[in-house]
Write a protein that holds these residues in place. Structure first.
Motif, short mmCIF file in Angstrom:
data_model
loop_
_atom_site.label_atom_id
_atom_site.label_comp_id
_atom_site.label_asym_id
_atom_site.label_seq_id
_atom_site.Cartn_x
_atom_site.Cartn_y
_atom_site.Cartn_z
N GLU A 170 1.74 7.13 -6.43
CA GLU A 170 0.60 7.99 -6.76
C GLU A 170 0.91 9.44 -6.42
OE1 GLU A 170 -2.90 4.60 -6.26
OE2 GLU A 170 -2.27 5.75 -4.52
N ASP B 215 0.85 -1.22 0.00
CA ASP B 215 0.00 0.00 0.00
C ASP B 215 0.87 1.25 0.00
OD1 ASP B 215 -2.21 -1.49 0.15
OD2 ASP B 215 -2.75 -0.97 2.22
N GLN C 259 2.64 1.93 -3.31
CA GLN C 259 1.64 2.40 -4.28
C GLN C 259 1.31 3.87 -4.04
OE1 GLN C 259 -1.92 0.01 -4.69
NE2 GLN C 259 -3.04 1.73 -5.57
#
Ligand code: FPP
Ligand code: MG
Length: 326
Positions: free
Chosen positions: A146, A139, A142
Motif C-alpha cells: 500500500e 499485515d 500488505q
C-alpha cells in the motif's frame, strides 16, 4: 570500533546462523534460478532487520533458535521488496551489485521477488499453523505494498505534505522494521505493554531510517551507498528533504524545483540547484534533527523493558540509524 560493529559482534553467532538459513532456505535445484536468487540473497546489506529480530527476542528474554528463522524471513521479505522496488525505480545498482533487471531483465526480477515470497510462506507454514508471525507478516507485506502504491500514485504531486509523506514511509519502511521487532519480542514475552513498546520502537526507527535514506541520496556518493547517488532526484521522486526545502522556497524557487525534478532536465544543473537549496535552507541538518527526534522517541519506548545488553544494543542501533553514512 563503531557501535554498529560492536552490536554485530555481540550477536555474531546468531547472524552466522541467519546467513546459513538464508542460503539453505532459498536454494533452488535449477541452476539459473539459484544463481539469480543467490545474487540478491547473498548481495550484502546491513542485515538490520535480522539484527532487530535477534535483539528484540533477547531483550524480551528469549534464548532459543527460532529467532534465526524469523530473522531470515524478514530479510527475505525485505530483499524481495527491494528487487521489485528496483524494477519500479529502474535502478541500476543495489548493495554495490547490478540489479536483477539490469543483469537479466524485468521478468527475471519480478519472478525472483515472487519466488522469495513463496519461500517465506513455506518457512512460516513449517513453523506452525497457529503462528502469530503469519498475521503480523501478512499485515506488514500488505502495508508495504500500500505504501509503495500510494507513493507511486503521489509521485507527480508537488503539494504532498510532510505528514502524508511520513505516513507513506511509515508503511513502506516502518512496518517491516517494526514487525522485525514485534516478531522477536513475541518469542520472549506475551506482555502487551512490552510488545507495544518494542513495536513502537521499531516503527520510530523505521521512519528515522527512511528519512536518513532520503538524505543520503543527496549527500553520499555512489560507491559508499552501493546504489546510484541522486537516484531519487533523477526519478523526480519527492522525498523528505525535497518536501521540506519546497515548503521554504519562494515562488521562483518552487518553479525551478518543479522544472529540475522533471527527468528530462539537465542532470548536473538539477543537482547544482538542489544543492543550493540544501545550503540555503540547511536542509540536511533539519532532516537529521527530525530523524534524531524519531530515534529518541524509539529509545524512550524501550524504557518499558528491563535493562539488558540487548536493550542497550537496541538503543545504540537507534542512534546508528541516524548517524550511518550508507
Ligand atoms: C525502498 O524504497 C523500498 C521499500 C522500502 C519498500 C518496497 C515495497 C514494495 C516494492 C512493495 C512490495 C513489497 C512486498 C513485501 C510484497 P526507496 O526506493 O525509497 O529506497 P532505495 O533508495 O533503497 O531504493
Ligand atoms: Mg528505490
Amino acid at each position: 570500533m563503531s557501535s554498529f560493529k560492536q552490536i554485530v559482534e555481540l550477536i555474531a553467532d546468531d547472524l552466522t546462523a541467519v546467513e546459513t538459513k538464508l542460503t539453505e532456505q532459498t536454494a533452488s535445484e535449477y541452476s539459473f534460478v539459484d544463481m539469480a536468487v543467490q545474487h540478491v540473497v547473498e548481495g550484502g546489506g546491513k542485515r538490520l532487520r535480522p539484527i532487530l529480530v535477534v535483539l528484540s527476542a533477547k531483550a524480551c528474554g528469549y534464548e532459543g533458535n527460532d529467532a534465526h528463522t524469523l530473522a531470515a524471513v524478514v530479510e527475505l521479505i525485505h530483499v524481495a521488496s527491494l528487487v521489485h522496488d528496483d524494477v519500479l525505480d529502474e535502478a541500476a545498482i543495489r548493495r554495490g551489485r547490478e540489479t536483477l533487471q539490469t543483469k537479466w531483465g524485468n521478468k527475471v526480477a519480478v519472478l525472483v521477488g515472487d519466488y522469495l515470497h513463496a519461500r517465506v510462506l513455506s518457512m512460516l507454514v513449517a513453523r506452525r499453523a497457529d503462528d502469530p508471525a503469519m498475521a503480523i507478516l501478512a499485515d506488514t507485506t500488505q502495508a508495504m505494498c500500500e505504501g509503495e502504491v500510494i507513493h507511486a500514485y503521489k509521485s507527480g504531486d508537488f503539494d504532498i505534505s510532510e505528514d502524508e509523506y511520513l505516513k507513506i514511509i511509515s508503511f513502506k519502511t516502518g512496518k517491516l522494521i517494526a514487525a522485525s521487532c514485534t516478531l522477536g519480542a513475541h518469542l520472549g514475552t506475551t506482555d502487551k505493554q512490552r510488545l507495544e513498546a518494542i513495536t513502537n520502537y521499531g516503527q520510530h526507527i523505521g521512519t528515522a531510517f527512511q528519512i536518513v535514506d532520503d538524505v543520503l541520496d543527496f549527500t553520499e556518493d555512489t560507491d559508499k551507498l552501493g546504489k546510484n547517488a541522486f537516484g531519487d532526484l533523477r526519478e523526480g521522486k519527492l522525498t523528505f528533504p525535497i518536501i521540506y526545502a519546497r515548503s521554504l522556497c519562494n515562488a521562483d524557487e518552487k518553479q525551478t524545483l518543479e522544472r529540475v525534478l522533471n527527468p528530462n532536465t539537465d542532470e548536473a544543473a538539477a543537482i547544482a540547484f538542489v544543492e543550493s537549496l540544501f545550503q540555503r535552507y540547511s536542509v540536511e541538518a533539519h532532516c537529521l534533527k527530525v530523524a534524531q527526534g524519531y530515534a529518541d522517541h524509539a529509545k524512550a519506548a524501550l524504557a518499558a523493558l528491563t535493562e539488558t545488553p540487548a536493550r542497550r544494543a537496541l538503543e545504540q542501533l537507534a542512534d546508528y540509524v541516524v548517524a550511518r553514512e550508507s
